[in-house]
Design a protein around this motif. Sequence first.
Motif, short mmCIF file in Angstrom:
data_model
loop_
_atom_site.label_atom_id
_atom_site.label_comp_id
_atom_site.label_asym_id
_atom_site.label_seq_id
_atom_site.Cartn_x
_atom_site.Cartn_y
_atom_site.Cartn_z
N MET A 163 0.87 -1.17 0.00
CA MET A 163 0.00 0.00 0.00
C MET A 163 0.90 1.22 0.00
O MET A 163 1.86 1.29 0.74
N ARG A 210 -6.74 -0.66 5.30
CA ARG A 210 -5.72 -1.62 5.77
C ARG A 210 -6.25 -3.04 5.64
O ARG A 210 -5.53 -3.95 5.26
N ASN A 212 -5.99 -4.03 2.14
CA ASN A 212 -4.59 -4.22 1.75
C ASN A 212 -4.07 -5.62 2.07
O ASN A 212 -3.05 -6.05 1.56
N SER A 235 -3.27 -4.78 -3.51
CA SER A 235 -2.36 -3.63 -3.44
C SER A 235 -3.20 -2.35 -3.56
O SER A 235 -4.22 -2.33 -4.23
N VAL A 236 -2.71 -1.30 -2.90
CA VAL A 236 -3.50 -0.06 -2.87
C VAL A 236 -2.58 1.15 -3.10
O VAL A 236 -1.48 1.19 -2.57
#
Lengths: 390, 246, 534
Positions: free
Chosen positions: B34, B191, B194, B198-199
């Motif tokens: 992330m 979160r 994540n 993927s962020v």
Amino acid sequence: MNRLFPSTSGAQGFAGVARMAVVVLVGAVVLAVASLLPESSPLHVSAFTVSLAGKYLSYAMLALAVDLVWGFAGILTLGHAAFFALGGYAMGMYLMREIGARGVYGNASLPDFMIFLSWTKLPWYWWGSGHFLWACLLVLAVPGVLAGVFGWLAFRSRVSGVYLSIMTQALTYALMLAFFQNGFGFGGNNGLTDFKDILGADLHSPVTRAVLLVITGVVLALALMLSRFVVAGRFGNLLVAVRDAESRTRFLGYRPEQVKLLIWVFSAMLAGVGGALYVTQVGIINPGEFAPANSIESVIWVAVGGRGTLSGAVLGAVLVNMGKTVFTAWLPEFWLYGLGLLFLVTTLFLPKGLWGCLNPPPVRRQKTSRPRFPARKEMRHECAKTSGNA
Amino acid sequence: MNAPKLLEMRDVSVTFDGFRAINGLSLTLAAGEMRAIVGPNGAGKTTMMDIITGKTRPDSGSVRFHGQDLTRLDEPAIARMGIGRKFQKPTVFEALSVRENLLLSLSGLRGPFSVLMARLSGKEQARVDHLLDMTRLGDFADHQAGGMSHGQKQWLEIGMLLGQEPELLLVDEPVAGMTDAETMATADLLREINRTRSVVVVEHDMDFVRALDVGVTVLHEGSVLAEGALDTVSADPRVIEVYLGR
Amino acid sequence: MRSFVRFCLVAAFCVGAAFAAPRCARADVFAGLASGQFDTVAQAITELAVSGSPQAGAVLGALEQHQLFFTPDGGLFLRDGEAYIDARTGQPVATSPEGLAAVRLNNRVRKALAGARAGMDLFSADRAARLHAATTLYERHDPAALPVLQQALSAEKDAAIHKELALAHAATILAQPPADDQLAARIQAVAALRATGGLEARGILAGVGANESENAQVRKAAQEAVASINWRLRAWSIGQNAFYGLSYGSVLLLAATGLAITFGVMGVINMAHGELVMIGAYVTWLVQQGVRSAAPALEPVSLLLAIPVAFCVCGGLGVLIERGLIRFLYGRPLETLLATWGLSLIMQQAVRSVFGPTNIPVATPGWLTGSFALGGMDITLNRLAILVFAFLVLGTLMCVLRRTPLGLEMRAVTQNRRMAALMGIRTPRVDALAFGLGAGLAGLAGVAVSQIDNVSPNLGQTYIIDSFMVVVFGGVGNLWGTLAAAMTLGMGGKVLEPVIGAVSAKIAILVLVILYIQRNPRGMFPVRGRGVES
């Protein structure tokens, strides 16, 4: 802009559409039967009324087609009469050939106007026009293919909004000019007319007329249910999504141009069928049908009846055309005032149309709040956006 | 940075009528990572997202996702490859209900004919219910999306993003206009997401970025100014000068 | 000295004349006139013209007036009122001669007479007479006139007449029977005719080119010259069509700028724009009627008076429409389109009810009628005036947009409405004024159109679709785009017209614009950047 469109989810209920389909069907059958009663009967209706009713229902098909693209996909078409007229010409070609040797010049294979132009054989695009089934195929295929090509070009390059409207108007205008030409092979100014019979049945006999009216009613009812199937399910939701936030659907992985193309072609074919039904009952098709004014008029039928409601489109087409018949008979010079006012009043005061007023969307639970009316500033913003990208 | 590269932008530039919006930008994202992108207005954050998602075509440079060049693809193709995007201004289909919004977002049917013939399956029903739970919109499932509050729309959009089941999420200012509590809840949600995806988050809110506790990339005038942990980056004098110091 | 030259000339002409018609050569030209034979008379006329006789002018004049008489014994007399004058001496005769008969004219004689008069007029003091004589001789290209032409050519000082004489000379040389010793002169003549072009020269050269007895070199040159002239004529006809195209384009420009402005500022397509043009034309007519009855002396300038009146009337109508209708439909461009269409129907019908459905006769003032030739093109003044007018309007409009506060505000609103509003620009006021400006421009277009087209309630429909095409083709927010699009469409249509026919040209243009818009959805001068939503 989306707020101004009625929500489609639920608003286009099965019951409402089915009711309208039944009304259309019953109405057509009743009129048809009444026309076959002896003239002495008080319930008898004239052949003129039957062909008038057939005309209204054919126009209702056109209205339905316009509503599908305007009400559900947000594409304001100003050229749908072109597809209607193309369907009409496709059927008209067959009816022309059915005249056979009974024309003025008595030529069994060439229509009169071709003899008049001293043509010696049918042009290639008249091939197969002697067969009813081929004509039926053309009724669907010609509007479908034209709409497919035009739509593919327009949607792929993201022409939208007012630009697209103007383009559709130019399309029908160009076709009108083309069909007015004698050399184009469709009778020029006079168009196709003087039909004698269809599938061997005399077009002027009351029975044939009654049957044609019933067929029109059946086809319209089927078209209503088919359209409902298209717009009510997930595809309908997708249409609304594309209409309101086209670029968002792209980021979800949809191709809005394909979505629009599908409904556009389907709509054009419906219009073509309407035109084919029209020509059998009205007995003439000429280039005037392509006039841009006709297309715009068909939009106002939908607006009056209620955009985004299938039943409303049918209702609007029938009501406005009845009004036109009455008006032009009594006060011909005031019809244009009436029509003009209809445009103004509908857009200003009846954005949801008659059907929308008669059938307000069902209230969902208690907390459902209709989105508030857009503040002036937001509207301006929408407007600015439109001017920037339209 | 041992994990395999998921997204790799190399030396990307784009110009609008003489204005260099992106200038030799290079950025790499590992699978499962992330990343927070910060930078002053006009730094090129949104344009960067436009380039990744195919809305804007770069003048030069390459963008690779799983090693495949994205610059030749259009938006739907990139979305179907597994890149989802949330816009700065929440964009949901306002005339549709929350449930219909989520249903449209579900990965799977994308061709117009298949959508036309689609009937709701039990599996899809279950996925929508799960998303409603996750975004806490269960009570509003049949409400028209246009009538929702700003925060609810943000969450609905995140829900739609998850419905797409993308490998990579691009999230543009997710907490703009949210209350502090909503902001922290959103950080938790991201979160959570994540863990499996993927962020990339673009955000101005430093508390939010701190709460995410991830690597930060600072953009300035269309290129990367600094990269690293938030504390390292915010100590960088150049960053202070162009951004934090003001 | 001069008389000596004249004498030589006479001799030369006589040789030439003898060559042309050997059996008619005679010493006494007056006897020829008195012969009573048409051919002989015609011959004598030509001889007399170049004889230098002081009586020639009077005699030929009398012949033209049917006042020339002859007697069976060869006497020739001019009648002057009741008296007679002897043609040979110029002296009056005391008693009327016996057996007078009028010298009769037939076509052959009349032609000879015209040529002879022209030959004599070549030396006239009157410039116009000399020019006319030269042109006549060019058209006649009678070999007999060659010596006179050569003489006149060396004497003439006026450049324009000299040029015309050279042409006549060249044509006359070619009219002579081919002869090898004339080769250089003939080739030169072909070149001269080729340079001047025109249908007359093409006719002569085609004759030379087709003549079997002609020298091969001359024939070849003549054939090439014909081809060259044909090519030039075609080029001129393209030029002529281009002029028509420019003129049509300027009408489109006038009609479309108003549309483009309202579309740019408000994102609104005004379907009633064509009707505003129509009303502008009717206002022109009303102003003309008013001036005719109130102040007939001002009638020639009534058209100029109509310009501000039409602008104000249509502009006022535009503001009314905006305040009374459009502003309730903001943010709904498609509905606005429908509402203005409804309005256009009402306006059309209203004009039809008041003024009737037929054409009304809008006068074209004298200073706008007529035309002049530009090379091979015919430039009509009214079309030229509209072209100039359109550019003046465009120029003024650009100044308004660039130099005035209103223009600045309009450009700001066009580019970013919300930002403009936040900067304190009163967007509703800008909208109303922009719409009024657009409508006023439609009124100006109406004034222009009234000078070249029929004015009827349907006038607006004629131009509206083409104007829309201009707006979508040219793009929004850039008047240069509108200009380029209007001229491209106007010219394209008119240049294609002779090739594929008027209707096909129109269709072709529509299809081309549709295809062009597919490739460039924002017109020729698009606005680009991140702010542009797709």
